[in-house]
Design an enzyme around this catalytic site. Sequence first.
Site, PDB file in Angstrom:
ATOM      1  N   GLU A  35       0.843  -1.190   0.000  1.00  0.00           N
ATOM      2  CA  GLU A  35       0.000   0.000   0.000  1.00  0.00           C
ATOM      3  C   GLU A  35       0.879   1.240   0.000  1.00  0.00           C
ATOM      4  O   GLU A  35       2.076   1.181   0.323  1.00  0.00           O
ATOM      5  CB  GLU A  35      -0.960   0.014   1.191  1.00  0.00           C
ATOM      6  CG  GLU A  35      -0.319   0.264   2.534  1.00  0.00           C
ATOM      7  CD  GLU A  35      -1.352   0.328   3.662  1.00  0.00           C
ATOM      8  OE1 GLU A  35      -2.418  -0.296   3.544  1.00  0.00           O
ATOM      9  OE2 GLU A  35      -1.070   1.000   4.668  1.00  0.00           O
ATOM     10  N   HIS A  37       3.224  -0.008  16.746  1.00  0.00           N
ATOM     11  CA  HIS A  37       2.003  -0.246  15.970  1.00  0.00           C
ATOM     12  C   HIS A  37       0.835  -0.711  16.835  1.00  0.00           C
ATOM     13  O   HIS A  37      -0.144  -1.245  16.325  1.00  0.00           O
ATOM     14  CB  HIS A  37       2.256  -1.252  14.835  1.00  0.00           C
ATOM     15  CG  HIS A  37       3.424  -0.889  13.978  1.00  0.00           C
ATOM     16  ND1 HIS A  37       3.463   0.260  13.217  1.00  0.00           N
ATOM     17  CD2 HIS A  37       4.610  -1.506  13.780  1.00  0.00           C
ATOM     18  CE1 HIS A  37       4.620   0.317  12.579  1.00  0.00           C
ATOM     19  NE2 HIS A  37       5.337  -0.735  12.901  1.00  0.00           N
ATOM     20  N   ARG A  90     -14.979  -6.941  14.140  1.00  0.00           N
ATOM     21  CA  ARG A  90     -15.151  -7.350  15.535  1.00  0.00           C
ATOM     22  C   ARG A  90     -15.354  -6.099  16.398  1.00  0.00           C
ATOM     23  O   ARG A  90     -15.209  -4.980  15.921  1.00  0.00           O
ATOM     24  CB  ARG A  90     -13.901  -8.094  16.032  1.00  0.00           C
ATOM     25  CG  ARG A  90     -12.624  -7.297  15.814  1.00  0.00           C
ATOM     26  CD  ARG A  90     -11.381  -8.044  16.275  1.00  0.00           C
ATOM     27  NE  ARG A  90     -10.159  -7.431  15.810  1.00  0.00           N
ATOM     28  CZ  ARG A  90      -9.573  -6.368  16.358  1.00  0.00           C
ATOM     29  NH1 ARG A  90     -10.118  -5.798  17.404  1.00  0.00           N
ATOM     30  NH2 ARG A  90      -8.451  -5.892  15.869  1.00  0.00           N
TER      31      ARG A  90
END
Length: 263
Positions: free
Chosen positions: A46, A81, A137
């Site tokens: 990406e 992260h 979720r």
Amino acid sequence: VKLKAAAGGGGKGMRLVASEKDLPAALEGAQREATAAFGDGTVYLEKAIERPRHIEIQVFGDTHGNIVHLGERDCSIQRRHQKVIEEAPGPHVDEEMRERIGKIAIDAAAAVGYRGAGTIEGMQVGDEYFFLEMNTRVQVEHCVTEMISGIDIVREQILVAAGEPLSIAQQDVELRGWSIECRINAEAAHKKFAPAPGPIGDSYREPSGPGVRVDSGVEGCGEVTPMYDPMVAKLIVWDVDREQATRRMLRALGEYDSGGLPT
């Protein structure tokens, strides 16, 4: 560009590639880490965006074709992260952007016939918004959305799973005030934030009072084992605006006694 593992997140199997010559080694490392973490070495590419804000939208779909969004959360403060502090609404999201990215989230959920609670994650750079991924979720930081929307997301999830329609329509969603969440991690800051499992003393005390919520998995005279993620609790506060919510959070953090556990 950025290399990312297709089978999971949390920074596992992620590599930033600054130049073409660095790609082969980065690809090998990302695939190796992804295989070890998720049993699947598939990665994808990406666009790499420097200094973005991490903005995500809470969406909800039911089996009757209804989909709503409950506004955005800003989860930009991260380490390795992993999110550390989350807040809602986003301090750099105005009404126009909220409506625009909310529509993106609803359209994405509708395109896959999504049912239940989910999160459309993205990157904000100024007025631009880039789709990142969808988490299918209930997320750790769903609490801040509950606090500003007044909607019990877990309850709604159970009702939808039982075949009930959503209890709210988009025009019923009203976001009020400001909410901040701090993840409380059993980590030793002086040891490069290494996990710090161990016993919890009987002095353990969670803060309380108006606008203060603690979701925890520990108690006094307990123990944090090395078998799990080091997050032991979530401290969430609500107040009428960001400044007052920040003051309330600082006060609550000051009142939090971890029972001698490094956090």
